[in-house]
Design a protein around this motif. Structure first.
Motif, mmCIF file in Angstrom:
data_model
loop_
_atom_site.group_PDB
_atom_site.id
_atom_site.type_symbol
_atom_site.label_atom_id
_atom_site.label_comp_id
_atom_site.label_asym_id
_atom_site.label_seq_id
_atom_site.Cartn_x
_atom_site.Cartn_y
_atom_site.Cartn_z
ATOM 1 N N ARG A 369 16.772 44.431 -44.491
ATOM 2 C CA ARG A 369 16.942 45.682 -43.750
ATOM 3 C C ARG A 369 18.391 45.956 -43.355
ATOM 4 O O ARG A 369 18.697 47.051 -42.895
ATOM 5 N N ASN A 370 19.293 44.978 -43.523
ATOM 6 C CA ASN A 370 20.703 45.218 -43.202
ATOM 7 C C ASN A 370 21.450 45.881 -44.352
ATOM 8 O O ASN A 370 22.611 46.255 -44.196
ATOM 9 N N CYS A 371 20.794 45.981 -45.512
ATOM 10 C CA CYS A 371 21.385 46.658 -46.658
ATOM 11 C C CYS A 371 20.723 48.021 -46.840
ATOM 12 O O CYS A 371 19.559 48.216 -46.483
ATOM 13 N N PHE A 372 21.475 48.947 -47.399
ATOM 14 C CA PHE A 372 20.954 50.277 -47.714
ATOM 15 C C PHE A 372 20.871 50.431 -49.231
ATOM 16 O O PHE A 372 21.792 50.032 -49.952
ATOM 17 N N PHE A 373 19.774 51.034 -49.691
ATOM 18 C CA PHE A 373 19.538 51.180 -51.119
ATOM 19 C C PHE A 373 19.197 52.623 -51.468
ATOM 20 O O PHE A 373 18.458 53.286 -50.737
ATOM 21 N N ILE A 374 19.734 53.095 -52.585
ATOM 22 C CA ILE A 374 19.243 54.306 -53.228
ATOM 23 C C ILE A 374 18.843 53.904 -54.639
ATOM 24 O O ILE A 374 19.672 53.387 -55.407
ATOM 25 N N ILE A 375 17.579 54.123 -54.959
ATOM 26 C CA ILE A 375 17.032 53.689 -56.243
ATOM 27 C C ILE A 375 16.343 54.876 -56.894
ATOM 28 O O ILE A 375 15.474 55.510 -56.285
ATOM 29 N N SER A 376 16.734 55.180 -58.124
ATOM 30 C CA SER A 376 16.102 56.288 -58.847
ATOM 31 C C SER A 376 15.307 55.744 -60.029
ATOM 32 O O SER A 376 15.608 54.666 -60.557
ATOM 33 N N THR A 377 14.323 56.495 -60.458
ATOM 34 C CA THR A 377 13.534 56.119 -61.618
ATOM 35 C C THR A 377 12.814 57.341 -62.168
ATOM 36 O O THR A 377 12.559 58.308 -61.455
ATOM 37 N N HIS A 378 12.501 57.257 -63.462
ATOM 38 C CA HIS A 378 11.623 58.256 -64.082
ATOM 39 C C HIS A 378 10.161 57.836 -63.957
ATOM 40 O O HIS A 378 9.267 58.647 -64.195
ATOM 41 N N ILE A 379 9.960 56.569 -63.635
ATOM 42 C CA ILE A 379 8.592 56.048 -63.603
ATOM 43 C C ILE A 379 8.012 56.344 -62.234
ATOM 44 O O ILE A 379 8.067 55.523 -61.308
ATOM 45 N N ILE A 380 7.458 57.523 -62.068
ATOM 46 C CA ILE A 380 7.027 57.981 -60.748
ATOM 47 C C ILE A 380 5.854 57.174 -60.218
ATOM 48 O O ILE A 380 5.621 57.128 -59.004
ATOM 49 N N GLU A 381 5.142 56.498 -61.093
ATOM 50 C CA GLU A 381 4.019 55.670 -60.643
ATOM 51 C C GLU A 381 4.490 54.522 -59.754
ATOM 52 O O GLU A 381 3.725 54.041 -58.909
ATOM 53 N N VAL A 382 5.753 54.085 -59.945
ATOM 54 C CA VAL A 382 6.311 53.047 -59.070
ATOM 55 C C VAL A 382 6.331 53.538 -57.624
ATOM 56 O O VAL A 382 5.977 52.810 -56.688
ATOM 57 N N GLY A 383 6.746 54.785 -57.449
ATOM 58 C CA GLY A 383 6.776 55.360 -56.102
ATOM 59 C C GLY A 383 5.398 55.418 -55.481
ATOM 60 O O GLY A 383 5.233 55.136 -54.285
ATOM 61 N N ASP A 384 4.403 55.777 -56.272
ATOM 62 C CA ASP A 384 3.030 55.827 -55.749
ATOM 63 C C ASP A 384 2.588 54.463 -55.251
ATOM 64 O O ASP A 384 1.940 54.353 -54.198
ATOM 65 N N SER A 385 2.941 53.410 -55.982
ATOM 66 C CA SER A 385 2.561 52.056 -55.566
ATOM 67 C C SER A 385 3.323 51.623 -54.316
ATOM 68 O O SER A 385 2.747 51.036 -53.397
ATOM 69 N N LEU A 386 4.632 51.902 -54.281
ATOM 70 C CA LEU A 386 5.438 51.505 -53.122
ATOM 71 C C LEU A 386 4.994 52.229 -51.862
ATOM 72 O O LEU A 386 4.993 51.651 -50.763
ATOM 73 N N ARG A 387 4.619 53.469 -51.988
ATOM 74 C CA ARG A 387 4.245 54.272 -50.824
ATOM 75 C C ARG A 387 3.014 53.711 -50.122
ATOM 76 O O ARG A 387 2.827 53.905 -48.919
ATOM 77 N N LYS A 388 2.172 52.984 -50.850
ATOM 78 C CA LYS A 388 0.930 52.473 -50.279
ATOM 79 C C LYS A 388 1.161 51.312 -49.315
ATOM 80 O O LYS A 388 0.374 51.115 -48.391
ATOM 81 N N HIS A 389 2.231 50.544 -49.549
ATOM 82 C CA HIS A 389 2.382 49.346 -48.701
ATOM 83 C C HIS A 389 3.820 49.086 -48.248
ATOM 84 O O HIS A 389 4.145 47.974 -47.827
ATOM 85 N N CYS A 390 4.700 50.075 -48.302
ATOM 86 C CA CYS A 390 6.069 49.928 -47.778
ATOM 87 C C CYS A 390 6.333 51.046 -46.777
ATOM 88 O O CYS A 390 6.189 52.222 -47.128
ATOM 89 N N ASN A 391 6.733 50.668 -45.582
ATOM 90 C CA ASN A 391 6.950 51.675 -44.525
ATOM 91 C C ASN A 391 8.423 51.947 -44.250
ATOM 92 O O ASN A 391 8.752 52.636 -43.292
ATOM 93 N N ASN A 392 9.321 51.401 -45.087
ATOM 94 C CA ASN A 392 10.751 51.566 -44.846
ATOM 95 C C ASN A 392 11.426 52.370 -45.962
ATOM 96 O O ASN A 392 12.627 52.264 -46.177
ATOM 97 N N PHE A 393 10.621 53.193 -46.668
ATOM 98 C CA PHE A 393 11.146 53.997 -47.764
ATOM 99 C C PHE A 393 11.157 55.471 -47.379
ATOM 100 O O PHE A 393 10.265 55.953 -46.675
ATOM 101 N N ARG A 394 12.175 56.175 -47.862
ATOM 102 C CA ARG A 394 12.144 57.629 -47.848
ATOM 103 C C ARG A 394 12.008 58.087 -49.298
ATOM 104 O O ARG A 394 12.881 57.824 -50.128
ATOM 105 N N PHE A 395 10.902 58.733 -49.607
ATOM 106 C CA PHE A 395 10.637 59.178 -50.968
ATOM 107 C C PHE A 395 11.132 60.611 -51.124
ATOM 108 O O PHE A 395 10.716 61.509 -50.406
ATOM 109 N N THR A 396 12.039 60.815 -52.076
ATOM 110 C CA THR A 396 12.657 62.123 -52.278
ATOM 111 C C THR A 396 12.720 62.430 -53.767
ATOM 112 O O THR A 396 12.671 61.525 -54.609
ATOM 113 N N TYR A 397 12.865 63.712 -54.072
ATOM 114 C CA TYR A 397 13.052 64.097 -55.470
ATOM 115 C C TYR A 397 13.898 65.355 -55.547
ATOM 116 O O TYR A 397 14.048 66.093 -54.571
ATOM 117 N N LEU A 398 14.449 65.573 -56.734
ATOM 118 C CA LEU A 398 15.202 66.785 -57.031
ATOM 119 C C LEU A 398 14.343 67.635 -57.963
ATOM 120 O O LEU A 398 14.033 67.220 -59.083
#
Length: 453
Positions: A369-398
């Motif tokens: 949690r002391n590091c900051f990350f910006i991670i992009s991907t085309h594999i949107i299913e990864v975001g769906d999986s992370l959203r279910k059990h990670c509470n420290n993400f901000r999910f964004t898109y362009l």
């Protein structure tokens, strides 16, 4: 220790290289003197990681941005003074003997060395007087630059320089005065002249950076102590992109990962580069392309945006990506507070492996949690999986907006995970299938439609 970014990161963000097209260093390459350019190069090579030092430097730049003054010298004339003062002097006997010898050769053989020395001393006197005027014309009272002003005033008040103002405008000096002044400037007051020269170099950088900030309407970020662990950038955009769309990015300990999705050409890479550049410049105390920014100082910045394969080493693109992620993992594991940018992780392998690797690596990194990350991907299913059990993400898109069959990109960050899937539409718009099947006319027609949008 200074704020660190490795070669790959600097190349990803196109930061170094005053002579390199569209580099960030070139954007700020407005210093007049050789010493000023060297000083600015040093600032680019060693950003700061102390909040007080960053804010002190930033406040001086901001002061000169508001002041709007011009640098009082040209590069050519200051080069004369710079070369003269750095050429060394000697004892009064040595200086006198050298001047007398040059004078004799001028008379006997029409030698130009005496005339050149006289011109160098007169130019130095003129520029010192000009700097004296600049110093004394600045507003009095407390300012971020006041300590340096007082240092300059103290040097000019030295009794050894009491003759300086009286020689203002001198074009030619008699032999005895030439010997006296030459000795004082290059020997007797060598340390004071070095100090004044360094002040002028710094002034050159202050005015150059301030001028860029004013012309580009950049703002100055405020540095916070490391333990605050926050970063907010409002109206953030790429400093080298004209008419860029600004976006707001916020990271903190409770939400230290921005997970970014969006179609190709939607602006993901540009946004991530904009963010990395702002982080780097902010740690230099330089102005940033944002309307507002405040940040906790970090130890370093790592990116993985344009990772090349290595044919000499026999590395495939995928293996090069793996090694890059390993490098970052080692730095994070070493308990360093970092900003990390990953653009399209593991695009060099098959979709199943890319999904599994992106999911596991992203989740593992996010636990620090002391590091900051910006991670992009085309594999949107990864975001769906992370959203279910990670509470420290901000999910964004362009987003991509379809005007009929033509995609349009807003470049405006939106909350959530994209559902855009326009890849085949773009392929069809380009008429690739028609070309393969022999329908080149249809391709040309579609290109004409796109170019008119």
């Amino acid at each position: 220790m200074s704020f660190f970014a490795d070669k790959q990161t600097l190349e990803d963000l196109n930061i170094p290289g005053r002579h390199k097209n569209n580099s960030i260093a070139r954007l700020f390459d407005a210093a007049v003197t050789a010493g000023g350019r060297k000083l600015m190069d040093g600032m680019f090579q060693q950003p700061l990681n102390n909040a007080d030092e960053i804010n002190k430097r930033s406040s001086i730049f901001q002061y000169f941005t508001g002041l709007g003054v011009a640098f009082p010298f040209t590069g050519e004339e200051f080069g004369v003074m710079e070369n003269y003062l750095s050429s060394g002097g000697g004892s009064i006997i040595t200086v006198a003997a050298g001047a007398i010898s040059k004078k004799f050769l001028q008379v006997a053989a029409q030698d130009k060395d005496y005339e050149l020395l006289n011109a160098e001393v007169c130019t130095t006197i003129e520029l010192l007087n000009r700097f004296y005027n600049f110093v004394n014309q600045q507003p009095t009272g407390q300012s971020p630059y006041s300590d340096q002003l007082e240092q300059a005033k103290s040097t000019f008040a030295d009794p050894k320089l009491s003759w300086l103002l009286a020689e203002r405008g001198a074009k030619q000096l008699p032999l005895l005065k030439l010997i006296k002044y030459d000795y004082l400037l290059r020997t007797g007051m060598n340390l004071q002249m070095q100090a004044l020269t360094q002040m002028i170099f710094r002034l050159d950088v202050y005015i150059a950076v301030a001028g860029v900030a004013a012309r580009k309407s950049f703002s100055y970020a405020r540095a916070l102590p490391k333990d605050a662990n926050v970063l907010t950038a409002t109206g953030l955009y790429h400093p080298a992109v004209e008419n860029a769309v600004g976006n707001t990015l916020t990271l903190q300990q409770q939400c230290n990962v921005i997970f970014l999705t969006g179609a190709n050409m939607a602006g993901k890479s540009t946004l991530m580069k904009s963010f990395g550049i702002a982080v780097y410049l902010a740690h230099m105390g330089f102005p940033v392309a944002a309307s507002h920014m405040e940040f906790s100082v970090k130890d370093g910045l790592y990116s993985s945006i344009n990772v090349p394969d290595n044919l000499d080493m026999g590395y495939s693109h995928f293996y090069a990506e793996v090694l890059r992620v390993k490098t970052v993992a080692q730095q994070v594991a070493a308990d360093k507070d970092l900003v990390v940018i990953f653009d399209e992780l593991f695009k060099g392998t098959n979709v199943k492996d890319a999904y599994d690797a992106t999911l596991s690596i992203t989740e593992a990194f996010s636990e620090n949690r002391n590091c900051f990350f910006i991670i992009s991907t085309h594999i949107i299913e990864v975001g769906d999986s992370l959203r279910k059990h990670c509470n420290n993400f901000r999910f964004t898109y362009l987003p991509t907006v379809m005007d009929g069959l033509i995609p349009r990109y807003t470049y405006t960050l939106t909350e959530g995970i994209t559902t855009d899937r326009q890849g085949m539409i773009i392929i069809e718009n380009e008429g690739i299938l028609d070309i393969i099947r022999g329908g080149e006319t249809a391709s040309a027609t579609n290109k004409t439609i796109i170019n008119k949008q």
